[in-house]
Write an enzyme that holds these catalytic residues in place. Structure first.
Site, short mmCIF file in Angstrom:
data_model
loop_
_atom_site.label_atom_id
_atom_site.label_comp_id
_atom_site.label_asym_id
_atom_site.label_seq_id
_atom_site.Cartn_x
_atom_site.Cartn_y
_atom_site.Cartn_z
N GLU A 276 0.85 -1.21 0.00
CA GLU A 276 0.00 0.00 0.00
C GLU A 276 0.88 1.25 0.00
OE1 GLU A 276 -3.19 -0.01 -0.60
OE2 GLU A 276 -3.03 -2.19 -0.65
N TRP A 279 1.74 1.80 -3.40
CA TRP A 279 0.77 2.52 -4.24
C TRP A 279 1.04 4.03 -4.19
CZ3 TRP A 279 -2.60 1.29 -7.95
CH2 TRP A 279 -2.99 -0.04 -8.09
N TRP A 307 -20.77 12.85 -19.76
CA TRP A 307 -21.16 13.04 -18.36
C TRP A 307 -22.57 13.62 -18.31
CZ3 TRP A 307 -17.89 10.43 -15.66
CH2 TRP A 307 -16.54 10.38 -16.00
N ASN A 344 -10.28 3.74 2.88
CA ASN A 344 -9.98 3.52 1.46
C ASN A 344 -11.09 2.78 0.73
OD1 ASN A 344 -8.16 3.47 -0.88
ND2 ASN A 344 -8.21 1.26 -0.53
P1 FAD Z 1 -3.08 2.34 5.11
O1 FAD Z 1 -3.94 1.25 4.57
O2 FAD Z 1 -2.62 2.21 6.49
O3 FAD Z 1 -1.85 2.47 4.10
C1 FAD Z 1 -0.57 3.00 4.50
C2 FAD Z 1 -0.20 4.16 3.61
O4 FAD Z 1 -0.05 3.73 2.26
C3 FAD Z 1 -1.23 5.26 3.57
O5 FAD Z 1 -1.08 6.14 4.67
C4 FAD Z 1 -0.93 5.93 2.24
O6 FAD Z 1 0.14 6.83 2.33
C5 FAD Z 1 -0.50 4.75 1.38
N1 FAD Z 1 -1.64 4.25 0.60
C6 FAD Z 1 -2.52 3.29 0.96
N2 FAD Z 1 -3.39 3.04 -0.04
C7 FAD Z 1 -3.06 3.87 -1.05
C8 FAD Z 1 -3.58 4.10 -2.36
N3 FAD Z 1 -4.62 3.41 -2.85
N4 FAD Z 1 -3.01 5.06 -3.12
C9 FAD Z 1 -1.93 5.77 -2.67
N5 FAD Z 1 -1.38 5.58 -1.44
C10 FAD Z 1 -1.94 4.64 -0.65
N6 FAD Z 1 -4.41 8.79 -0.32
C11 FAD Z 1 -3.76 9.89 0.10
O7 FAD Z 1 -2.79 9.79 0.86
N7 FAD Z 1 -4.17 11.14 -0.31
C12 FAD Z 1 -5.24 11.30 -1.15
O8 FAD Z 1 -5.56 12.44 -1.52
C13 FAD Z 1 -5.96 10.16 -1.56
N8 FAD Z 1 -7.06 10.27 -2.34
C14 FAD Z 1 -7.72 9.13 -2.73
C15 FAD Z 1 -8.84 9.26 -3.58
C16 FAD Z 1 -9.53 8.14 -4.00
C17 FAD Z 1 -10.74 8.29 -4.90
C18 FAD Z 1 -9.11 6.86 -3.58
C19 FAD Z 1 -9.85 5.64 -4.03
C20 FAD Z 1 -8.00 6.71 -2.77
C21 FAD Z 1 -7.28 7.85 -2.34
N9 FAD Z 1 -6.15 7.74 -1.50
C22 FAD Z 1 -5.48 8.87 -1.12
C23 FAD Z 1 -5.59 6.43 -1.15
C24 FAD Z 1 -6.07 5.78 0.16
O9 FAD Z 1 -7.45 5.81 0.25
C25 FAD Z 1 -5.47 6.44 1.40
O10 FAD Z 1 -4.08 6.57 1.27
C26 FAD Z 1 -5.74 5.59 2.65
O11 FAD Z 1 -7.12 5.41 2.82
C27 FAD Z 1 -5.13 6.26 3.86
O12 FAD Z 1 -5.46 5.57 5.02
P2 FAD Z 1 -4.36 4.83 5.88
O13 FAD Z 1 -3.24 5.76 6.15
O14 FAD Z 1 -5.04 4.22 7.04
O15 FAD Z 1 -3.85 3.72 4.86
#
Ligand code: FAD
Length: 480
Positions: A276, A279, A307, A344
């Protein structure tokens, strides 16, 4: 020894901060500066929730730096003028910073570096925000990656990241005095206070981020692969704002996970978690190679997507306010508004609903998330929205339409998440929690719920919305 300036941006920490560490090693005093100049990087122009987080993170940083003998000078942009002026005032001969990767920040930083070097300052930049800088990962033909799995495989084959650097120790080196703005003068806090929920949810700053990382690895990491998709559970790290603002580094996360694995954390859980973080790396890779990722679909066919017209933004407003009548969507949008964060899985469901069932442009969702997320990140948000819309690199295909009722039944089976954010539905039995419109009148009565009054009826028939989305997609496929 002359002073070294450290220009802090999204690296609001003392530990594993190469710009700060190497400045301290030069031997002279160190002055840290944060320059507020959002107009210089329009692509990285954060919204209100992000600004709120920044304010409090800067407050925590100021006091942690002061404890280490480093003043934090706050200035307004233009960055070049501020650095030039401060270097003169402090008699600094060197400026350090950690690199950013958004195209407009890169262009600005290049201009600043060139101008300061011409004026005789020693400018040095460092890698601190990513495990792999976006241009360093290439496929066998030397091309950037378009899909995550081979990208991450290549990253995983690369040598492990350097171990994190310690926080600098300045000893007794009094720093020169310099004129500085107060934190309040940056006007990052909302004028009309709506930030109760943010205050109740977040403790910005490096110390809190490190505590969160410790707690996550001890408590949730071992079950991460099973719990990460369940929004009712504290199954993810919630480190996204800390990573975005650089309160901790991905290297620190990496080595913490390695240590947890040595202590017995399951391989699958730790690999899933690292992927993650991968990602996030991939998002920066994509933005680097597609500078207009936040506006333009990577798949050019989507430039002509039909759209839906939305007079008065009626449907967009309902989506933003969490009043679509679809519980999982509304719960997510209310979590976002109240806390500045959304799980997420629910980001994917709310995004899909906007883009597919409501057929409103993904860019409108990107903008709303930009304004309301504390973790808003130009790269991850743009990639996330293009993924949801099916028009990005390695995206969910457009024809795969998330059914928000099925998603709720699968990932929030007892409805704990929906009940938390939509108290009006709290008394519904599990069977109807994700589709209250299907509940018989007696069930609604027993739950004290009048649809259309306590909670909206669905904005759209889900089956019809799905069919119309697929028809619209056929139209761009035919035109291809
Ligand atoms: P965890 O599951 O604990 O993951 C650890 C870290 O990995 C996160 O803190 C984040 O930095 C990174 N990460 C995890 N999943 C993703 C992912 N799919 N894409 C990129 N990085 C990821 N993330 C953001 O940080 N900023 C945003 O503006 C953002 N916008 C999003 C918009 C959409 C439509 C979607 C579907 C996802 C988006 N995400 C974004 C990705 C993801 O949803 C969040 O990073 C995640 O929910 C953060 O929660 P966490 O720290 O508990 O994640």
């Amino acid at each position: 020894m002359p002073t070294t300036l450290v220009w802090l941006r999204r690296d609001l920490r003392l530990a594993d901060n190469p710009a700060l560490y190497h400045a301290a090693r030069r031997g002279g005093p160190v002055v840290a500066v944060y320059i507020h100049a959002p107009e210089e990087t329009p692509q990285y122009r954060p919204g209100a929730a992000s600004d709120w987080y920044l304010h409090h993170s800067l407050a925590a940083l100021e006091s942690a730096l002061a404890d280490a003998g480093i003043p934090l000078v706050l200035r307004r942009g233009p960055a070049l003028d501020a650095l030039r002026d401060l270097a003169r005032a402090c008699g600094a001969e060197a400026v350090h910073w950690n690199r950013l990767y958004e195209p407009d920040a890169v262009a600005r930083d290049r201009r600043v570096k060139q101008a300061l070097r011409e004026e005789g300052l020693d400018c040095q930049s460092f890698q601190a925000a990513l495990l792999h800088e976006p241009w360093t990962i290439r496929n066998q033909s030397g091309q950037p990656y378009k899909a995550f799995t081979p990208f991450w495989r290549t990253c995983r084959r690369a040598p492990p990241p350097e171990t994190p650097l310690p926080a600098p120790d300045l000893g007794d080196r009094p720093a020169p005095e310099a004129e500085r703005l107060s934190l309040e003068a940056l006007e990052l806090l909302p004028r009309i206070p709506w930030d109760d929920g943010l205050r109740a949810t977040w403790t910005p700053g490096e110390a809190a981020a490190l505590r969160r990382l410790e707690a996550f690895t001890a408590e949730a990491l071992p079950r991460y692969h099973q719990a990460r998709d369940l929004p009712a559970e504290p199954g993810t790290s919630r480190l996204s704002p800390a990573l975005h603002f650089g309160e901790l580094s991905p290297r620190q996360i990496w080595w913490q996970v390695v240590a947890a694995r040595e202590d017995g954390a399951p391989e699958q859980a730790s690999e899933t978690f690292l992927s993650e973080v991968g990602w996030r790396e991939f998002a920066h890779h994509l933005l680097w190679h597609h500078p207009d990722l936040a506006d333009q679909p990577v798949d050019p066919r989507f430039a002509d997507f039909p759209w839906r017209e939305d007079p008065g933004d009626e449907w967009l407003n309902a989506w933003q306010a969490g009043r679509t009548g679809i519980p999982l969507v509304d719960a997510g949008m209310r979590e976002l508004w109240r806390t500045g964060w959304m799980h997420n899985r629910v980001r994917m469901v709310t995004g899909s609903f906007l883009v597919k069932h409501l057929r409103l442009p993904w860019q409108a969702g990107e903008r709303w998330f930009r304004d309301t997320l504390v973790d808003w990140d130009a790269a991850s948000n743009a990639m996330g929205w293009q993924w949801v819309a099916g028009c990005g690199a390695d995206a969910a295909p457009y024809f795969r339409v998330f059914n928000p009722v099925r998603q709720g039944e699968r990932f929030d089976p007892q409805g704990g998440y929906v009940r938390r954010w939509l108290p009006a539905l709290a008394e519904l039995p599990d069977k109807y929690i994700h589709a209250p419109w299907e509940a018989p009148a007696a069930v609604l009565r027993d739950a004290g719920l009048t649809l259309g009054q306590d909670y909206p009826r669905p904005l759209i028939d889900l089956k019809l919305g799905r069919e119309q989305a697929l028809e619209a997609f056929q139209a761009i496929k035919r035109a291809d």
